[in-house]
Design an enzyme around this catalytic site. Structure first.
Site, PDB file in Angstrom:
ATOM      1  N   GLU A 188      -3.233  -2.816  -2.582  1.00  0.00           N
ATOM      2  CA  GLU A 188      -4.203  -2.704  -1.460  1.00  0.00           C
ATOM      3  C   GLU A 188      -4.442  -0.800  -2.355  1.00  0.00           C
ATOM      4  OE1 GLU A 188      -3.537  -1.703   2.760  1.00  0.00           O
ATOM      5  OE2 GLU A 188      -5.445  -1.561   3.181  1.00  0.00           O
ATOM      6  N   ASP A 226     -10.319   4.095  11.319  1.00  0.00           N
ATOM      7  CA  ASP A 226      -9.892   2.771  11.430  1.00  0.00           C
ATOM      8  C   ASP A 226      -9.945   2.858  12.757  1.00  0.00           C
ATOM      9  OD1 ASP A 226      -8.446   1.949   9.384  1.00  0.00           O
ATOM     10  OD2 ASP A 226      -7.055   3.850   8.999  1.00  0.00           O
ATOM     11  N   ASP A 281      -7.324  -4.647  10.687  1.00  0.00           N
ATOM     12  CA  ASP A 281      -6.317  -3.443  10.163  1.00  0.00           C
ATOM     13  C   ASP A 281      -6.935  -2.143  11.162  1.00  0.00           C
ATOM     14  OD1 ASP A 281      -4.375  -1.427   9.040  1.00  0.00           O
ATOM     15  OD2 ASP A 281      -4.935  -0.646   7.240  1.00  0.00           O
ATOM     16  N   TRP A 291       1.165  -1.160  -0.206  1.00  0.00           N
ATOM     17  CA  TRP A 291       0.087   0.117   0.179  1.00  0.00           C
ATOM     18  C   TRP A 291       1.160   1.347  -0.162  1.00  0.00           C
ATOM     19  CZ3 TRP A 291      -0.066   3.762   3.897  1.00  0.00           C
ATOM     20  CH2 TRP A 291      -1.173   5.357   3.726  1.00  0.00           C
ATOM     21  N   LYS A 309      -7.221   2.869  -2.690  1.00  0.00           N
ATOM     22  CA  LYS A 309      -7.603   3.744  -1.215  1.00  0.00           C
ATOM     23  C   LYS A 309      -8.247   4.548  -2.213  1.00  0.00           C
ATOM     24  CE  LYS A 309      -6.130   6.287   2.262  1.00  0.00           C
ATOM     25  NZ  LYS A 309      -4.838   5.639   3.986  1.00  0.00           N
ATOM     26  N   ASP A 316     -10.007  -2.561   1.754  1.00  0.00           N
ATOM     27  CA  ASP A 316      -9.818  -2.598   2.942  1.00  0.00           C
ATOM     28  C   ASP A 316     -10.843  -1.652   3.159  1.00  0.00           C
ATOM     29  OD1 ASP A 316      -9.351  -0.212   5.018  1.00  0.00           O
ATOM     30  OD2 ASP A 316      -7.617  -0.771   5.023  1.00  0.00           O
ATOM     31  N   ASP A 364     -11.671   7.063   6.398  1.00  0.00           N
ATOM     32  CA  ASP A 364     -11.077   6.679   6.493  1.00  0.00           C
ATOM     33  C   ASP A 364     -10.351   6.500   8.504  1.00  0.00           C
ATOM     34  OD1 ASP A 364      -9.806   3.550   6.587  1.00  0.00           O
ATOM     35  OD2 ASP A 364      -8.380   4.220   5.855  1.00  0.00           O
ATOM     36  N   HIS A 412     -11.432   1.735   2.449  1.00  0.00           N
ATOM     37  CA  HIS A 412     -10.630   2.859   1.514  1.00  0.00           C
ATOM     38  C   HIS A 412     -11.975   3.227   0.088  1.00  0.00           C
ATOM     39  CE1 HIS A 412      -6.636   1.766   2.710  1.00  0.00           C
ATOM     40  NE2 HIS A 412      -7.511   2.644   3.133  1.00  0.00           N
ATOM     41  N   HIS A 461      -8.696  -6.084   4.742  1.00  0.00           N
ATOM     42  CA  HIS A 461      -8.193  -5.157   5.743  1.00  0.00           C
ATOM     43  C   HIS A 461      -9.546  -5.172   6.352  1.00  0.00           C
ATOM     44  CE1 HIS A 461      -3.795  -3.763   5.210  1.00  0.00           C
ATOM     45  NE2 HIS A 461      -4.230  -4.896   5.350  1.00  0.00           N
TER      46      HIS A 461
HETATM   47  C1  RNT Z   1      -3.336   2.987   5.461  1.00  0.00           C
HETATM   48  C2  RNT Z   1      -4.168   1.615   4.926  1.00  0.00           C
HETATM   49  C3  RNT Z   1      -2.386   0.629   5.650  1.00  0.00           C
HETATM   50  C4  RNT Z   1      -2.345   0.599   6.606  1.00  0.00           C
HETATM   51  C5  RNT Z   1      -1.304  -0.022   7.260  1.00  0.00           C
HETATM   52  C6  RNT Z   1      -0.780   0.570   8.322  1.00  0.00           C
HETATM   53  O1  RNT Z   1      -5.139   3.715   4.929  1.00  0.00           O
HETATM   54  O2  RNT Z   1      -5.349   0.647   5.636  1.00  0.00           O
HETATM   55  O3  RNT Z   1      -3.069  -0.930   5.376  1.00  0.00           O
HETATM   56  O4  RNT Z   1      -3.075   1.234   7.163  1.00  0.00           O
HETATM   57  O5  RNT Z   1      -0.541  -0.526   6.474  1.00  0.00           O
HETATM   58 ZN    ZN Z   2      -5.814  -1.337   5.296  1.00  0.00          ZN
END
Ligand code: RNT
Ligand code: ZN
Length: 410
Positions: free
Chosen positions: A220, A290, A320, A179, A222, A253, A288, A256, A280
Site C-alpha cells: 500500500e 479516514d 479502511d 503498509w 501513501k 487507498d 487522509d 493516499h 482500501h
Molecule cells: C494508513 C493506511 C493503513 C492503515 C491501516 C490501519 O494511512 O491507510 O492502511 O489505515 O493499516
Molecule cells: Zn489504508
C-alpha cells in the site's frame, strides 16, 4: 410491489436487476476490525502512531477481544452480503505470555480463527508497522539501523506465516497488506537510501515460502502522513513498480493521493499491468482523514470501474476508516452498506453507455447518465436488504445496542 415496478423501469433501459442482485450477494467485502477501537489493538499500550489519527472520544469503545468480537457480530448482522474480517497484527490475543511482534505466531490468532470459522468467514491480515517502540525516528523497514530494520523484517515474515495459517484454516485465501508509515517531516538529504532499504526488506520478507494461491501479499502506497509531510518512503511510484515487478498485489487507498487525484481513474491502468489489485475504501476529507465511507460520487465511480472492467475476481475490496466521534458500530454499518450500495449502483449501469462513448455521441451520454441518477435505485437496494434478511433501519438497533451494551462498559 415497488421492487416489481423498479425492475420494469430498469428492464426498459436494458438492465437486469435480478442479475445485479445475484452478483452483488457474492461479492466479498473485507471489513476492517480497527473501526471498533480506534486502531488500538491488544498487543501494546503504545498510542496510535505512524502519522495516522483517529479523532473523537465517543463512549463505549471495545477494549477487550470479547468486546470487539461482540461489536463485530452486531455490525456484521446489519451489513448485507458476503464479508471477510480484516485483522491487524496488533490484534494478537495473548493468554498469559506476551511476545513481541517479531515473535508472533498462529497461536496468538487462534481465537480469531475460531471466530471466523464459526461465522463461515475468511480472514485478511496486516502486519502492524506502527504504535510500537521499535518504530525509531519514524522508520521501520527503511531504517538505517539494522537492528530496527531486521526486527520489522522478522515481523513481516511472521505475518506471512500467520496469513497462510488463516487461509488454511478458513479455506479462503488471505490478503496480506504491507503498509509502512516511514517518512520524514522535513526535506531529506537522501531519498534513494531509505527506498533501497525498503526494497531490500520487502525482498527479505517475501523470501519466506508461501502458497501463492492462498496468500496474496499487497503493498500500500501513501503520499504523506501527519508529521511526515515531506517524504514518504512507500510512495505511489515505489509501490506500483515494486508490486508489478515482483508479481504481488498493489493496494490503493483512496485517501493516499493528492486531493484532485482519484483512484477511480487509476484502476483501469493498474488492471492492465497487474493480475490483481487491492483497494482500501475510505473517505478523505481534505487529507487522509479516514472518515466513514458514504454513498458518494467517488466511491460510486470506484465501484463502476471495477464492474465495467469485469474485474470482480481480480480486485480485493476492503474498507479502511476510523471515526471515533460517532457510534462505532454505526460507523461500521454505514461504511459497509455504502460499499455494497455503490456496487449495486454500478451493477445497474446499462452497457449502452459505453456504446455512446465509442460512437462519440457525448450529448446522449450526458443525458442518459443524468437520467440514471433518478432511477428507483432505492427500491432495488431495499429488495436486496430484504433478501439478505437485514433490516432496512439499522439506527434503532444501533441505539438499542448502545444503551444495553456500550453504555454498560466502563
Ligand atoms: C494508513 C493506511 C493503513 C492503515 C491501516 C490501519 O494511512 O491507510 O492502511 O489505515 O493499516
Ligand atoms: Zn489504508
Amino acid at each position: 410491489m415497488s421492487y416489481q415496478s423498479a425492475k420494469e423501469k430498469y428492464s426498459r433501459i436494458g438492465v437486469d436487476t435480478e442479475k445485479a442482485l445475484n452478483t452483488l450477494k457474492d461479492i466479498s467485502v473485507s471489513i476492517h476490525c480497527w473501526q471498533g477501537d480506534d486502531v488500538g489493538g491488544f498487543d501494546s499500550a503504545d498510542a496510535l502512531s505512524g502519522g495516522i489519527q483517529a479523532t473523537g472520544n465517543y463512549p463505549g469503545k471495545a477494549t477487550t477481544p470479547e468486546e470487539l468480537m461482540a461489536d463485530i457480530d452486531k455490525a456484521f448482522s446489519l451489513i448485507p452480503g458476503k464479508k471477510k474480517l480484516n485483522l491487524h497484527a496488533c490484534y494478537a490475543i495473548f493468554d498469559g505470555e506476551h511476545v513481541d511482534r517479531d515473535k508472533i505466531s498462529p497461536k496468538h490468532f487462534e481465537k480469531w480463527v475460531k471466530f471466523a470459522k464459526e461465522r463461515n468467514m475468511g480472514l485478511d491480515f496486516n502486519p502492524t508497522f506502527f504504535s510500537h517502540p521499535m518504530v525509531k525516528n519514524n522508520l521501520t523497514l527503511s531504517s538505517p539501523d539494522e537492528t530496527v530494520r531486521k526486527f520489522w523484517v522478522e515481523h513481516g515474515k511472521r505475518c506471512i506465516e500467520i496469513s497462510e495459517y488463516f487461509a488454511n484454516e478458513t479455506g479462503v485465501p488471505c490478503v496480506m497488506n504491507i503498509w509502512i508509515p516511514d517518512g520524514y517531516k522535513d526535506i531529506p538529504a537522501d531519498r534513494l537510501g531509505p527506498r533501497a532499504r525498503f526494497k531490500k526488506s520487502l525482498d527479505e520478507i517475501l523470501s519466506v515460502p508461501y502458497d501463492k494461491t492462498k496468500v496474496f501479499p499487497c503493498l500500500e502506497s501513501k503520499v504523506f502522513g501527519i508529521g511526515l509531510e515531506s517524504y514518504t518512503v512507500g510512495s505511489s511510484e515505489f509501490c506500483l513498480t515494486y508490486a508489478a515487478k515482483k508479481g504481488i498485489t498493489p493496494l490503493m487507498d483512496n485517501g493516499h493521493y493528492h486531493p484532485t487525484e482519484v483512484v477511480s481513474d487509476k484502476i483501469s491502468s493498474v488492471l492492465l499491468f497487474n493480475e490483481t489489485l487491492a483497494l482500501h475504501i475510505t473517505r478523505p476529507v481534505r487529507w487522509d482523514s479516514d472518515h466513514v465511507v458514504l454513498f458518494d460520487d467517488e466511491t460510486r465511480e470506484i465501484a463502476k470501474e471495477i464492474i465495467r472492467a469485469d474485474a470482480l475476481d481480480r480486485v480485493f475490496i476492503a474498507t479502511d476508516y476510523f471515526d471515533a466521534s460517532i457510534n462505532r458500530i454505526s460507523a461500521w454499518i454505514t461504511g459497509g452498506r455504502s460499499v455494497q450500495k455503490t456496487l449495486l449502483y454500478a451493477l445497474l449501469e446499462p452497457s449502452s453507455l459505453k456504446e455512446l462513448q465509442d460512437s462519440s455521441d457525448f450529448t446522449s451520454l450526458m443525458v442518459r447518465s443524468e437520467e440514471l441518477k433518478t432511477m428507483p435505485f432505492g427500491d432495488i437496494w431495499e429488495e436486496y436488504l430484504n433478501r439478505e434478511n437485514v433490516s432496512v433501519d439499522y439506527l434503532s438497533e444501533v441505539k438499542a445496542y448502545e444503551k444495553n451494551v456500550l453504555e454498560e462498559r466502563k
